[in-house]
Design a protein around this motif. Structure first.
Motif, mmCIF file in Angstrom:
data_model
loop_
_atom_site.group_PDB
_atom_site.id
_atom_site.type_symbol
_atom_site.label_atom_id
_atom_site.label_comp_id
_atom_site.label_asym_id
_atom_site.label_seq_id
_atom_site.Cartn_x
_atom_site.Cartn_y
_atom_site.Cartn_z
ATOM 1 N N ALA A 25 39.651 35.843 27.896
ATOM 2 C CA ALA A 25 39.837 35.628 26.464
ATOM 3 C C ALA A 25 38.542 35.165 25.798
ATOM 4 C CB ALA A 25 40.936 34.597 26.230
ATOM 5 N N GLU A 26 37.663 34.472 26.559
ATOM 6 C CA GLU A 26 36.392 34.013 26.008
ATOM 7 C C GLU A 26 35.315 35.079 26.078
ATOM 8 O OE1 GLU A 26 38.753 30.655 27.691
ATOM 9 O OE2 GLU A 26 37.992 32.548 28.489
ATOM 10 N N GLY A 27 35.607 36.222 26.687
ATOM 11 C CA GLY A 27 34.628 37.285 26.814
ATOM 12 C C GLY A 27 33.834 37.251 28.097
ATOM 13 N N TYR A 28 34.224 36.387 29.051
ATOM 14 C CA TYR A 28 33.521 36.309 30.324
ATOM 15 C C TYR A 28 33.977 37.459 31.222
ATOM 16 C CZ TYR A 28 32.800 31.524 28.645
ATOM 17 O OH TYR A 28 32.489 30.426 27.884
ATOM 18 N N GLN A 29 33.032 38.109 31.861
ATOM 19 C CA GLN A 29 33.329 39.302 32.648
ATOM 20 C C GLN A 29 33.941 38.943 33.995
ATOM 21 O OE1 GLN A 29 29.988 41.906 33.083
ATOM 22 N NE2 GLN A 29 31.063 43.345 34.405
ATOM 23 N N VAL A 30 35.005 39.663 34.343
ATOM 24 C CA VAL A 30 35.618 39.506 35.659
ATOM 25 C C VAL A 30 34.672 40.087 36.700
ATOM 26 C CG1 VAL A 30 37.583 40.145 37.100
ATOM 27 C CG2 VAL A 30 37.932 39.631 34.674
ATOM 28 N N GLN A 31 34.544 39.374 37.815
ATOM 29 C CA GLN A 31 33.659 39.808 38.893
ATOM 30 C C GLN A 31 34.460 40.179 40.141
ATOM 31 O OE1 GLN A 31 30.188 40.100 38.717
ATOM 32 N NE2 GLN A 31 30.584 39.789 36.534
ATOM 33 N N PRO A 32 34.070 41.245 40.852
ATOM 34 C CA PRO A 32 33.043 42.234 40.517
ATOM 35 C C PRO A 32 33.405 42.980 39.221
ATOM 36 C CG PRO A 32 33.724 42.436 42.813
ATOM 37 C CD PRO A 32 34.721 41.535 42.145
ATOM 38 N N GLY A 33 32.369 43.400 38.492
ATOM 39 C CA GLY A 33 32.576 44.017 37.196
ATOM 40 C C GLY A 33 33.393 45.298 37.252
ATOM 41 N N ILE A 34 34.301 45.451 36.291
ATOM 42 C CA ILE A 34 35.146 46.645 36.194
ATOM 43 C C ILE A 34 35.024 47.204 34.781
ATOM 44 C CG2 ILE A 34 37.521 47.491 36.242
ATOM 45 C CD1 ILE A 34 38.109 45.355 38.346
ATOM 46 N N THR A 35 34.695 48.476 34.701
ATOM 47 C CA THR A 35 34.568 49.151 33.402
ATOM 48 C C THR A 35 35.712 50.140 33.242
ATOM 49 O OG1 THR A 35 32.148 48.958 33.454
ATOM 50 C CG2 THR A 35 33.097 50.573 31.944
ATOM 51 N N VAL A 39 44.081 56.486 33.720
ATOM 52 C CA VAL A 39 44.326 57.888 33.362
ATOM 53 C C VAL A 39 43.425 58.214 32.179
ATOM 54 C CG1 VAL A 39 46.009 59.559 32.540
ATOM 55 C CG2 VAL A 39 46.709 57.813 34.194
ATOM 56 N N ILE A 40 42.521 59.170 32.405
ATOM 57 C CA ILE A 40 41.534 59.557 31.398
ATOM 58 C C ILE A 40 41.971 60.859 30.737
ATOM 59 C CG2 ILE A 40 39.078 60.096 31.040
ATOM 60 C CD1 ILE A 40 38.533 58.557 33.654
ATOM 61 N N PRO A 41 41.764 61.021 29.423
ATOM 62 C CA PRO A 41 42.144 62.270 28.750
ATOM 63 C C PRO A 41 41.517 63.486 29.437
ATOM 64 C CG PRO A 41 41.548 60.609 27.144
ATOM 65 C CD PRO A 41 41.218 60.029 28.480
ATOM 66 N N GLY A 42 42.318 64.511 29.623
ATOM 67 C CA GLY A 42 41.861 65.722 30.283
ATOM 68 C C GLY A 42 42.139 65.735 31.764
ATOM 69 N N GLN A 43 42.649 64.603 32.293
ATOM 70 C CA GLN A 43 42.990 64.524 33.710
ATOM 71 C C GLN A 43 44.464 64.204 33.868
ATOM 72 O OE1 GLN A 43 40.469 61.699 35.694
ATOM 73 N NE2 GLN A 43 38.565 62.837 35.312
ATOM 74 N N THR A 44 45.061 64.765 34.890
ATOM 75 C CA THR A 44 46.482 64.502 35.142
ATOM 76 C C THR A 44 46.679 63.404 36.176
ATOM 77 O OG1 THR A 44 46.506 66.263 36.813
ATOM 78 C CG2 THR A 44 47.135 66.858 34.556
ATOM 79 N N GLU A 45 45.692 63.242 37.041
ATOM 80 C CA GLU A 45 45.786 62.219 38.079
ATOM 81 C C GLU A 45 44.935 61.005 37.708
ATOM 82 O OE1 GLU A 45 47.693 62.233 40.745
ATOM 83 O OE2 GLU A 45 48.520 64.198 40.215
ATOM 84 N N PRO A 46 45.434 59.803 37.977
ATOM 85 C CA PRO A 46 44.630 58.602 37.685
ATOM 86 C C PRO A 46 43.410 58.523 38.584
ATOM 87 C CG PRO A 46 46.630 58.023 38.880
ATOM 88 C CD PRO A 46 46.762 59.472 38.527
ATOM 89 N N SER A 47 42.337 57.973 38.039
ATOM 90 C CA SER A 47 41.091 57.801 38.788
ATOM 91 C C SER A 47 40.868 56.315 39.056
ATOM 92 C CB SER A 47 39.903 58.353 37.999
ATOM 93 O OG SER A 47 40.083 59.728 37.722
ATOM 94 N N GLN A 48 40.416 55.992 40.276
ATOM 95 C CA GLN A 48 40.132 54.602 40.604
ATOM 96 C C GLN A 48 38.818 54.193 39.946
ATOM 97 O OE1 GLN A 48 40.487 53.552 44.732
ATOM 98 N NE2 GLN A 48 39.270 51.681 44.505
ATOM 99 N N VAL A 49 38.857 53.090 39.172
ATOM 100 C CA VAL A 49 37.671 52.650 38.434
ATOM 101 C C VAL A 49 37.140 51.301 38.923
ATOM 102 C CG1 VAL A 49 38.304 53.937 36.365
ATOM 103 C CG2 VAL A 49 39.103 51.577 36.639
ATOM 104 N N GLY A 50 37.817 50.687 39.884
ATOM 105 C CA GLY A 50 37.326 49.400 40.376
ATOM 106 C C GLY A 50 38.323 48.717 41.276
ATOM 107 N N GLN A 51 37.897 47.563 41.788
ATOM 108 C CA GLN A 51 38.738 46.771 42.692
ATOM 109 C C GLN A 51 38.596 45.295 42.333
ATOM 110 O OE1 GLN A 51 40.368 47.985 45.919
ATOM 111 N NE2 GLN A 51 41.390 45.999 45.719
ATOM 112 N N ILE A 52 39.685 44.688 41.928
ATOM 113 C CA ILE A 52 39.678 43.252 41.644
ATOM 114 C C ILE A 52 39.792 42.506 42.971
ATOM 115 C CG2 ILE A 52 40.888 41.341 40.534
ATOM 116 C CD1 ILE A 52 41.824 43.309 38.409
ATOM 117 N N GLN A 53 38.849 41.626 43.214
ATOM 118 C CA GLN A 53 38.875 40.847 44.447
ATOM 119 C C GLN A 53 39.390 39.443 44.174
ATOM 120 O OE1 GLN A 53 34.936 41.127 46.187
ATOM 121 N NE2 GLN A 53 35.432 43.082 47.139
ATOM 122 N N VAL A 54 39.897 38.811 45.213
ATOM 123 C CA VAL A 54 40.475 37.471 45.111
ATOM 124 C C VAL A 54 39.607 36.495 45.887
ATOM 125 C CG1 VAL A 54 42.489 36.040 45.621
ATOM 126 C CG2 VAL A 54 42.797 38.381 44.798
ATOM 127 N N ALA A 55 39.308 35.365 45.275
ATOM 128 C CA ALA A 55 38.456 34.346 45.892
ATOM 129 C C ALA A 55 39.302 33.251 46.528
ATOM 130 C CB ALA A 55 37.532 33.735 44.847
#
Length: 262
Positions: free
Chosen positions: A132-142, A161-177
């Motif tokens: 909410a404060e604008g701090y980026q989650v690490q590792p960074g995910i775009t 899911v990106i326009p023009g694609q039918t299958e979702p694409s993996q864009v990152g991995q949220i890790q737990v500390a």
């Protein structure tokens, strides 16, 4: 002797006042996302040994218990109670909750890493997953521009899911500390904790593995504060404060009596 009793009662007042401050903070954060309640721990001050246990009482006997006089009490520290809070469904795809042990890792100002249980994230103008404060989650995910839907698995896998694609694409991995001693993390406010010498080094890994909790999408973890329990503790603290206050009054009256009659 009277002045010693006054000092001891004063330490009791100070300790109970600090405990009430801890309870007040717990109650103030009853609705804070991911908040973990604190508990005040007490310890005795140094003892004055007038007669040591086992010291000779006569040429043939020894004292069985001795005579030790306490000098009061103080707050030893505060312990964070890391029990799981209630998970509430929000329906927001970027609201995340940890069901089990661990913390989300975020980049704080000054290149410092912070850790939090509050998963109310959002997408920045640049497509980054941020707090909410604008701090980026690490590792960074775009999150790609134009994404129509986002799915976050229990292991932290982020798919879009990106326009023009039918299958979702993996864009990152949220890790737990996790930490060897999570109780040693330093609270800095704003729902953030930081690593300390007592906590040990951070251990990043996949959610659901090696004791880490699973990630629940569309949910937030509530505070683990029990209002009834805190109110009971508040009443107990108030009574203890009153007793110490009465001890000061009684000691003052005893000293007044001595001064006026002896």
């Amino acid at each position: 002797m009277g002045s010693a009793a006054l000092h001891i009662a004063r330490t009791g007042l100070d300790a109970q006042d600090m405990r009430m401050r801890v309870i007040s903070n717990n109650l103030a954060n009853v609705n804070t996302t991911g908040y973990k309640r604190d508990r005040a721990a007490f310890e005795t001050l140094a003892y004055q040994t007038v007669t040591a246990p086992g010291a000779p009482s006569t040429s043939e006997t020894r004292y069985a218990t001795g005579l030790n006089l306490g000098t009061g009490v103080r707050i030893q520290g505060t312990a964070r109670i890391d029990t799981q809070g209630t998970l509430a469904q929000t329906g927001n795809s970027l609201d995340l909750a940890l069901d089990g042990e661990g913390y989300f890792q975020v980049q704080l100002p000054g290149a410092q890493l912070g850790y939090t249980r509050a998963g109310n994230f959002s997408r920045s103008a640049q497509g980054l997953l941020v707090t909410a404060e604008g701090y980026q989650v690490q590792p960074g995910i775009t999150i790609p521009e134009g994404t129509t839907s986002i799915t976050i698995g229990t292991d932290g896998t982020v798919s879009a899911v990106i326009p023009g694609q039918t299958e979702p694409s993996q864009v990152g991995q949220i890790q737990v500390a996790t930490f060897p001693n999570a109780a040693g993390l330093l609270s800095i406010g704003d729902n953030y904790l930081t690593e300390s010498a007592a906590s040990g080094a951070v251990l990043l890994g996949i959610a659901g593995q090696e004791g880490r909790g699973n990630i629940r999408q569309g949910a937030l973890e509530g505070s683990n504060v029990n209002v009834v329990e805190e109110l009971v503790d508040m009443i107990e603290t108030q009574r203890a404060y009153e007793v110490n206050s009465k001890m000061i009054t009684a000691t003052d009256e005893m000293l007044k009596y001595v001064n006026q009659n002896i």
